[in-house]
Every structure is written in C-alpha cells, then in structure tokens.
Design a protein around this motif. Structure first.
Motif, PDB file in Angstrom:
ATOM      1  N   LYS A 172      39.785   9.545   0.737  1.00  0.00           N
ATOM      2  CA  LYS A 172      39.750   8.284   1.468  1.00  0.00           C
ATOM      3  C   LYS A 172      38.310   7.950   1.837  1.00  0.00           C
ATOM      4  O   LYS A 172      37.489   8.852   2.068  1.00  0.00           O
ATOM      5  CB  LYS A 172      40.579   8.376   2.751  1.00  0.00           C
ATOM      6  N   GLN A 173      38.008   6.680   1.887  1.00  0.00           N
ATOM      7  CA  GLN A 173      36.729   6.224   2.423  1.00  0.00           C
ATOM      8  C   GLN A 173      36.957   5.823   3.863  1.00  0.00           C
ATOM      9  O   GLN A 173      37.780   4.962   4.150  1.00  0.00           O
ATOM     10  CB  GLN A 173      36.185   5.043   1.615  1.00  0.00           C
ATOM     11  N   LYS A 174      36.259   6.482   4.780  1.00  0.00           N
ATOM     12  CA  LYS A 174      36.479   6.285   6.201  1.00  0.00           C
ATOM     13  C   LYS A 174      35.165   5.982   6.914  1.00  0.00           C
ATOM     14  O   LYS A 174      34.093   6.399   6.478  1.00  0.00           O
ATOM     15  CB  LYS A 174      37.080   7.557   6.822  1.00  0.00           C
ATOM     16  N   THR A 192      47.286   6.749  10.921  1.00  0.00           N
ATOM     17  CA  THR A 192      47.768   7.521   9.787  1.00  0.00           C
ATOM     18  C   THR A 192      48.079   8.961  10.177  1.00  0.00           C
ATOM     19  O   THR A 192      47.452   9.515  11.077  1.00  0.00           O
ATOM     20  CB  THR A 192      46.737   7.518   8.638  1.00  0.00           C
ATOM     21  N   GLU A 203      48.091  11.250   7.671  1.00  0.00           N
ATOM     22  CA  GLU A 203      47.479  12.044   6.607  1.00  0.00           C
ATOM     23  C   GLU A 203      46.433  12.986   7.195  1.00  0.00           C
ATOM     24  O   GLU A 203      45.634  12.583   8.043  1.00  0.00           O
ATOM     25  CB  GLU A 203      46.813  11.134   5.572  1.00  0.00           C
ATOM     26  N   ASP A 249      37.340  10.292  13.469  1.00  0.00           N
ATOM     27  CA  ASP A 249      37.978   9.148  12.824  1.00  0.00           C
ATOM     28  C   ASP A 249      38.675   8.336  13.909  1.00  0.00           C
ATOM     29  O   ASP A 249      39.592   8.829  14.566  1.00  0.00           O
ATOM     30  CB  ASP A 249      38.986   9.652  11.783  1.00  0.00           C
TER      31      ASP A 249
END
Length: 252
Positions: A2-4, A30, A32, A25
C-alpha cells in the motif's frame, strides 16, 4: 503493498550515527496489518530525492498502526532523515518483501544481526516470544560505541550475546566466534553479505536457516529487476522474493 502517508511520531538518536524513528498511520479505517511478518521493510519517499529509501522494520503495532525503523546515517538520504521532526508526513510504501517464517524456528532458534542488520532481529525476537519461544540473539558490532538495542532485546526476554571486533564489549571477534559455541535449532540472520557467508560456513550442513540480504534497490517492489540474485531455483528479486531467502536455495 500500500502507498500510505505516515506521520513521524519520534526520531531519536541511539548512537553517533544510528537513529530510531516511529511512524504512525493516521488512517484507522482499515483492518489490514500495517506489517505482516518480521523481516519486511518499508520504502520512504524523501523530499528532493528521486529514489525511495528502503529501511527494514524493527517493530510494529497493527492495533495502534505504528511502525518503528532503526536506520544508520550512511549517505545524503539518511542524513536528511535524521532531521525529520515529529509531525512530518512521509509517503511510504509498505509492507514490502518476504519476511521471516517463524514457524520454522524449532525450540531454540538463534537470531544474528550485524550492525544495521540487528533491527529486524528485534521484531523477529518479539514475534517468537509471543509464540512462547525464547530465542538467543547474537549482536555483532565493531566496538562498544556502536552498540544499540541490546537492553531492549534483553527486556523482551531474549538471551543476548554481544560480539565486538575490538573486544571492548562481550566476545572479542565476529558473530561466528559466538555462534560456534552454541546449540540451536534454526538461524534467522540479517547483515552484510560477508557476514552471511561466514555464518553459512560456520553452520552444520544439515541445519536450516533464513538469511535476510541487504541490497541496493531501485523501485523496491519488484518492477525494475535491479536487485536480482541467482538462487538454485532461478533469479529472485531481493525486494520481492527476498529480502529473506532460505539457506538451502542460496548460491554463494
């Protein structure tokens, strides 16, 4: 992957050239996992630099959605990183790479980290201890001034053996000088390739192990093929199929 956008929570110096950074984050929507396995890494975009910086993960909390990295200042990019303050937002790709499979550890695994290869051993030790397995850790440095993470590993409950090339702390010599004194069921290790080669040579032929390779990367997620290496089963990308490879597949 993922791009976070992760925010810097803290960025503190551990030794003259080693720093610990905690990233958070802010997206709590989410379930995940932010990191899936010990030994994975993240790839950070830095302002003014074309290539991202791949940094191994030392620790993570999937509930709090935080990632801890420990990095050594070794060039312009990491020199810039040490100046990052709390609240700074960073574009990060994660989780990346093939991590350690702790289910293969046996009852008395040994974790070996040389210098900047030690941080992923912390996360691996923590994961093993959660499963009720107490690992031994060999931490190798050039001298006492470069030692870090030893106290934290001991606080986890790991049995820690320090080696220094000059003998200023722990066993004098290299990680293999301590390894040959020990009995163990499996090896997890990360560090420079000469160290990994020496560990392989010091191990009994029948012993299994997982080796995490430090390698310069272009994209960091398998597209550019810039970090490919030969194995007994064909070419593998350190950033994608690695950085962790099984001892049985490595061609030295």
């Amino acid at each position: 992957m993922k791009q976070k956008i992760l925010s810097v929570v803290s960025n503190v110096r551990l030794t003259d050239d080693v720093y610990r950074m905690v990233l958070a984050d802010n997206d709590k929507t989410t379930d995940e996992p932010i990191i899936s396995a010990p030994g994975q890494f993240i790839n950070i975009k830095l302002d003014g630099y074309f290539l991202r910086r791949p940094i191994s993960v030392a620790d993570w909390d999937n509930d709090e959605r935080t990632v801890t990295i420990i990095y050594k200042v070794a060039g312009d990019g990491t020199e810039y990183m040490k100046s990052l303050e709390s609240g700074k937002n960073l574009d990060v790709l994660l989780p990346l790479g093939n991590g350690f499979d702790i289910s293969k550890s046996g009852i008395n695994p040994v974790l070996i980290g040389g210098g900047a290869g030690l941080p992923p051993m912390y996360g691996t030790a923590k994961a093993l201890i959660r499963e009720g397995i107490k690992p031994s850790v060999i931490a190798g440095f050039n001298d006492e001034s470069q030692v870090f993470l030893v106290k934290e590993l001991e606080e986890l409950g790991a049995e820690v053996h320090v080696t220094t090339v000059d003998g200023s702390m722990g066993t004098k010599g290299f990680v293999t000088d301590q390894l040959i004194k020990m009995n163990y069921s499996h090896i997890f290790t990360c560090g420079p390739e000469p160290m990994l080669r020496a560990i392989d040579k010091a191990m009994p032929e029948f012993m299994d192990g997982q080796f995490s390779f430090e390698e310069r990367m272009g994209c960091g997620f398998g597209a550019c093929m810039g970090c490919s290496c030969k194995t007994k089963y064909g070419s593998k990308r350190i950033c994608k199929e690695g950085p962790v490879l099984e001892r049985s597949e490595i061609i030295w």
